[in-house]
Design an enzyme around this catalytic site. Sequence first.
Site, PDB file in Angstrom:
ATOM      1  N   HIS A 139       0.880  -1.177   0.000  1.00 45.76           N
ATOM      2  CA  HIS A 139       0.000   0.000   0.000  1.00 45.76           C
ATOM      3  C   HIS A 139       0.920   1.232   0.000  1.00 45.76           C
ATOM      4  CE1 HIS A 139      -2.818   2.932   1.790  1.00 45.76           C
ATOM      5  NE2 HIS A 139      -3.790   2.103   1.471  1.00 45.76           N
ATOM      6  N   ASP A 216       3.340  -3.799   8.135  1.00 43.79           N
ATOM      7  CA  ASP A 216       2.093  -3.071   7.957  1.00 43.79           C
ATOM      8  C   ASP A 216       0.974  -4.085   8.169  1.00 43.79           C
ATOM      9  OD1 ASP A 216      -0.257  -2.113   6.924  1.00 43.79           O
ATOM     10  OD2 ASP A 216       0.574  -1.438   5.006  1.00 43.79           O
ATOM     11  N   GLN A 219      -4.163  -4.925   7.199  1.00 43.90           N
ATOM     12  CA  GLN A 219      -5.091  -5.977   6.743  1.00 43.90           C
ATOM     13  C   GLN A 219      -4.796  -7.300   7.446  1.00 43.90           C
ATOM     14  OE1 GLN A 219      -7.579  -5.117   4.946  1.00 43.90           O
ATOM     15  NE2 GLN A 219      -6.888  -3.172   4.091  1.00 43.90           N
ATOM     16  N   LYS A 242     -10.133  -0.409  10.626  1.00 44.47           N
ATOM     17  CA  LYS A 242     -10.273  -1.624   9.809  1.00 44.47           C
ATOM     18  C   LYS A 242     -10.558  -2.834  10.691  1.00 44.47           C
ATOM     19  CE  LYS A 242      -7.152   0.203   6.338  1.00 44.47           C
ATOM     20  NZ  LYS A 242      -7.899   0.468   5.116  1.00 44.47           N
ATOM     21  N   CYS A 379      -4.665   2.254  -3.677  1.00 51.13           N
ATOM     22  CA  CYS A 379      -3.424   2.831  -3.128  1.00 51.13           C
ATOM     23  C   CYS A 379      -2.266   1.859  -3.296  1.00 51.13           C
ATOM     24  CB  CYS A 379      -3.579   3.221  -1.661  1.00 51.13           C
ATOM     25  SG  CYS A 379      -4.834   4.456  -1.390  1.00 51.13           S
TER      26      CYS A 379
HETATM   27  N1  PMP Z   1      -1.737  -0.510   4.631  1.00 54.86           N
HETATM   28  C1  PMP Z   1      -2.673  -1.286   4.115  1.00 54.86           C
HETATM   29  C2  PMP Z   1      -2.321  -2.680   3.673  1.00 54.86           C
HETATM   30  C3  PMP Z   1      -3.972  -0.804   3.978  1.00 54.86           C
HETATM   31  O1  PMP Z   1      -4.927  -1.571   3.456  1.00 54.86           O
HETATM   32  C4  PMP Z   1      -4.265   0.507   4.413  1.00 54.86           C
HETATM   33  C5  PMP Z   1      -5.646   1.092   4.288  1.00 54.86           C
HETATM   34  N2  PMP Z   1      -6.227   0.954   3.038  1.00 54.86           N
HETATM   35  C6  PMP Z   1      -3.240   1.266   4.970  1.00 54.86           C
HETATM   36  C7  PMP Z   1      -1.986   0.727   5.061  1.00 54.86           C
HETATM   37  C8  PMP Z   1      -3.471   2.653   5.465  1.00 54.86           C
HETATM   38  O2  PMP Z   1      -4.299   2.668   6.567  1.00 54.86           O
HETATM   39  P1  PMP Z   1      -4.817   4.062   7.173  1.00 54.86           P
HETATM   40  O3  PMP Z   1      -5.363   4.822   5.997  1.00 54.86           O
HETATM   41  O4  PMP Z   1      -5.866   3.647   8.143  1.00 54.86           O
HETATM   42  O5  PMP Z   1      -3.658   4.733   7.792  1.00 54.86           O
END
Ligand code: PMP
Length: 422
Positions: A139, A216, A219, A242, A379
């Site tokens: 991401h 990270d 997920q 999430k 993203c």
């Molecule tokens: N890493 C991953 C794998 C994600 O799916 C996301 C959210 N789509 C993020 C980071 C970013 O999370 P946040 O926008 O809550 O900071």
Amino acid sequence: MSSPSVVDPRPGAAPDQTWDPASIRGDFPMLERTIRGRPIAYLDNAATALKPRSVIDEVVRYYQDVTANVARGVHTASQEATERFETVRHQVGMFLGSRPADEVVFTSGTTGAINLVAQSYGRAVLRPGDEVLVTEMEHHSNLVPWQLVAEQTGARVRAIPITGSGEVDLGWLERNRSDRTKIVAVCHVSNVLGTVVPVARVAALAHEMGAVCVVDGAQGVPHLRVDVGALGCDFYAFSAHKLFGPTGLGVLWGRQPLFERMPPWQGGGGMIARVEIEKSSFAPPPARFEAGTPPIAEVFGLGAVLDYLAALDRRAFEHEDRVVRYAEELLRAIPGVILHGAAPGRVGLVTFSVEGVHPHDVGTALDAGGVAVRAGHHCAQPLMARLGVTATVRASFAPYNTRREAEALAEGVEQAKRVFGQ
Ligand code: PMP
């Protein structure tokens, strides 16, 4: 609330006998709403998950009954708020595998947590020519912060390739071991392919190179039981929203000896030991990394999430997994649907393209039937390039999702083909 008990005439699609999502659907007020006159089929959980009533109530309880700042006042409400806030920190430590509370830093989200590691740890250790390794399926939140710190320090960001099935190419990592590598930053679960990264192996390889392993977990925590000690990583980041919790709150878990050596990233109230006009000394972690008033109501909400998850039947996640597989089976049977990602053991979601129909049109057709999915680049533009697409459709699941919702997804895709296909 919709009834999930659907008798499915298709072969190999017997209703789940072991755990019924109806047992929890009533906990999630959003599931009562309709979209364009249809019951909502919320399949966008990877973007943000729905919140149970107990979490919403706990956030409201803070605003109604306990409003006060934390770690600042001597008055009763302030003490109550502080006590609850620190109890949740302790709960998070337990949730991540019985870790001490001072290894838990509250941030604004996964993004905030990774930026913290990049700007505090990364900026302190990286030298010109050093490397930060990520994977091709990160991401942007686990890529751009590393690019920024690489720019500031003269380091370089490189990607570990992924295989055709969407797995991290561990062979590449083994062959490219280098003492220039200082940080290996990987997702626990890909937000596009659902691949579960073998973090324990990646962390071991990182340590052999003398690097730290940053995970990270945005997920990861919604689908997997996470024990950071067993994973062997050095930092683990996730977002409360999430995980059925409030927005605006994340967690950075980090090993105590690393936190101890890290300089503050942001300055302000709450993170200091002593302040003079020209210089300051800083509080020990975790306070050192929590400048300013933290997201207090959100932390209250996260505490309620952890209580909710502790009481949730573990079969709920087996059910979720079966619904994901069922959705995949239904989509695979539709001519022109291309499924992305084939890693064994992938979790939580299905990502696909429909030949001749733009993903946004698929998303629009699905919305007309009440089905909420994500259409776009998720993203993860480097991964889109690797897959040879600019965007995809992603349906992502939680334990409250039903087989009927998976069928509504497949029906919506058929409809999109009829309306938008050539
Ligand atoms: N890493 C991953 C794998 C994600 O799916 C996301 C959210 N789509 C993020 C980071 C970013 O999370 P946040 O926008 O809550 O900071």
